[in-house]
Design an enzyme around this catalytic site. Sequence first.
Site, PDB file in Angstrom:
ATOM      1  N   ARG A   1      -0.919   6.753   9.199  1.00 17.85           N
ATOM      2  CA  ARG A   1      -1.541   5.858   8.228  1.00 17.85           C
ATOM      3  C   ARG A   1      -2.202   4.669   8.910  1.00 17.85           C
ATOM      4  NH1 ARG A   1       4.106   4.972   5.433  1.00 17.85           N
ATOM      5  NH2 ARG A   1       5.366   4.507   7.266  1.00 17.85           N
TER       6      ARG A   1
ATOM      7  N   GLU B   1      -0.920  -0.985   4.062  1.00 16.51           N
ATOM      8  CA  GLU B   1      -1.199   0.334   4.624  1.00 16.51           C
ATOM      9  C   GLU B   1      -2.026   1.184   3.656  1.00 16.51           C
ATOM     10  OE1 GLU B   1       3.016   0.730   7.078  1.00 16.51           O
ATOM     11  OE2 GLU B   1       2.840   1.566   5.062  1.00 16.51           O
TER      12      GLU B   1
ATOM     13  N   THR C   1       8.982  -6.590  -2.756  1.00 18.84           N
ATOM     14  CA  THR C   1       8.662  -6.432  -1.337  1.00 18.84           C
ATOM     15  C   THR C   1       7.663  -5.300  -1.115  1.00 18.84           C
ATOM     16  OG1 THR C   1      10.540  -4.946  -1.008  1.00 18.84           O
ATOM     17  CG2 THR C   1      10.921  -7.291  -0.630  1.00 18.84           C
TER      18      THR C   1
ATOM     19  N   ALA D   1      15.369  -2.391  -3.736  1.00 21.54           N
ATOM     20  CA  ALA D   1      14.689  -1.663  -4.804  1.00 21.54           C
ATOM     21  C   ALA D   1      14.791  -0.153  -4.670  1.00 21.54           C
ATOM     22  CB  ALA D   1      13.223  -2.085  -4.842  1.00 21.54           C
TER      23      ALA D   1
ATOM     24  N   VAL E   1      16.057   5.221   6.433  1.00 19.73           N
ATOM     25  CA  VAL E   1      14.871   4.981   5.610  1.00 19.73           C
ATOM     26  C   VAL E   1      14.237   3.619   5.873  1.00 19.73           C
ATOM     27  CG1 VAL E   1      14.002   4.922   3.227  1.00 19.73           C
ATOM     28  CG2 VAL E   1      15.885   6.463   3.824  1.00 19.73           C
ATOM     29  N   GLY E   2      15.029   2.632   6.251  1.00 16.22           N
ATOM     30  CA  GLY E   2      14.516   1.260   6.328  1.00 16.22           C
ATOM     31  C   GLY E   2      13.581   0.980   7.487  1.00 16.22           C
TER      32      GLY E   2
ATOM     33  N   ASP F   1      10.523   1.515   9.205  1.00 17.57           N
ATOM     34  CA  ASP F   1       9.317   2.251   8.832  1.00 17.57           C
ATOM     35  C   ASP F   1       8.020   1.615   9.320  1.00 17.57           C
ATOM     36  OD1 ASP F   1       9.294   0.027   7.245  1.00 17.57           O
ATOM     37  OD2 ASP F   1       9.197   1.094   5.337  1.00 17.57           O
TER      38      ASP F   1
ATOM     39  N   LYS G   1      10.475  -2.480  13.717  1.00 14.89           N
ATOM     40  CA  LYS G   1      11.520  -2.508  12.692  1.00 14.89           C
ATOM     41  C   LYS G   1      12.406  -1.283  12.840  1.00 14.89           C
ATOM     42  CE  LYS G   1      12.199  -2.605   7.676  1.00 14.89           C
ATOM     43  NZ  LYS G   1      11.564  -2.356   6.366  1.00 14.89           N
TER      44      LYS G   1
ATOM     45  N   VAL H   1       9.906   7.705   7.562  1.00 16.91           N
ATOM     46  CA  VAL H   1       9.008   6.545   7.469  1.00 16.91           C
ATOM     47  C   VAL H   1       8.034   6.682   6.304  1.00 16.91           C
ATOM     48  CG1 VAL H   1       9.168   6.079   9.940  1.00 16.91           C
ATOM     49  CG2 VAL H   1       7.306   7.525   9.082  1.00 16.91           C
TER      50      VAL H   1
END
Length: 354
Positions: free
Chosen positions: A45, A56, A84, A139, A224-225, A227, A231, A292
């Site tokens: 992306r 993105e 966020t 979320a 998952v976080g 991405d 990070k 991601v």
Amino acid sequence: MVTFLSARDIARIVGEVGARRFWLRLVDYLRHDFMRWDAFEKSPRYASHSPRGVIELMPTSDGKAFAFKFVNGHPCNTQFNLQTVVAFGALADVETGYPTLIADMTLATAFRTGATSALAAAHLARPDSKTMALIGLGAQSEFQACAFHAALGVDRLRVFDVDPDAVEKFERNMADFGLTIIRCANARSAASGADIITTITADKKFATILADDMVRPGTHINAVGGDCPGKTELARELLLRSDIFVEYAPQTRSEGEIQQLDPDHPVTELRDILAGHTGRTSKDAITIFDSVGFAIEDFSVLRLLRDLARETGVGRTIELIAAPADPKDLFSLLHPLDAEQEDVATRVRTEQPA
């Protein structure tokens, strides 16, 4: 005329078809699209980074339909009472170039992320996995819980967040789902005894949410976080003793947990395990889905929403693009129309195929 779906429209669609049926159908759409991997145009992306976050664009096409998503990630937005992550997306007909659907994708992204995690875990977690740790209750957390409950039968959650209000929010939202929820004092406690560990924290920094000694043999980790570049959530030592699975390696190597590893560190793409490649090799193996998010997932959920909008009649059409009565005379739109001309122009636009 283009079909438009707001977040409320999407919520209504889910209500009309039923939440569990929606989750399972979305998992099926994702499986179908990942298994025709070679039909899609693929690229990492486009990302525009700033000190506060990232914006993105995520495009893809299967040669018949083109899809894109605009999405942000701004962890500090909650200070301003903002989300966020927000997103919108579109589908277009490749043959004509005309858009056919535009939709809010803040909600849809949460759905497709949870469903992709569940799809991967169905092939990577031990079949008897019923307890999941959720570390980070922002979320996305409820969507992960619902996806794993619907697709894998996970019914016991060990949860932790540094923000007590987030824990209260999560418990309130999940009160009617029949799940056992255990509050934990820290991430280590949450991970203890879990068959599956989902890490989904928001801070945009290199972090160690899950240390190597916090994970027992046989665990599946749904990471998952982490991405975007810079990070992460998992310790490098944990990565090195695990089998790692990704959506699209060229993107994940710069954005996912594996940005910590050598560029040629072996990973397996999700499409390969769906096609029959070995996923879990033993009951004691540690598997990691380094998620991601990838554009094909957005394509899948947009395709599902388009189909369900037609089936349920939810949504409305909007005049998104210019539509002169004479397609060779765009300038005519600048001329005022009398009532009769307006009626003709409206009729022409309405009768154009979607």
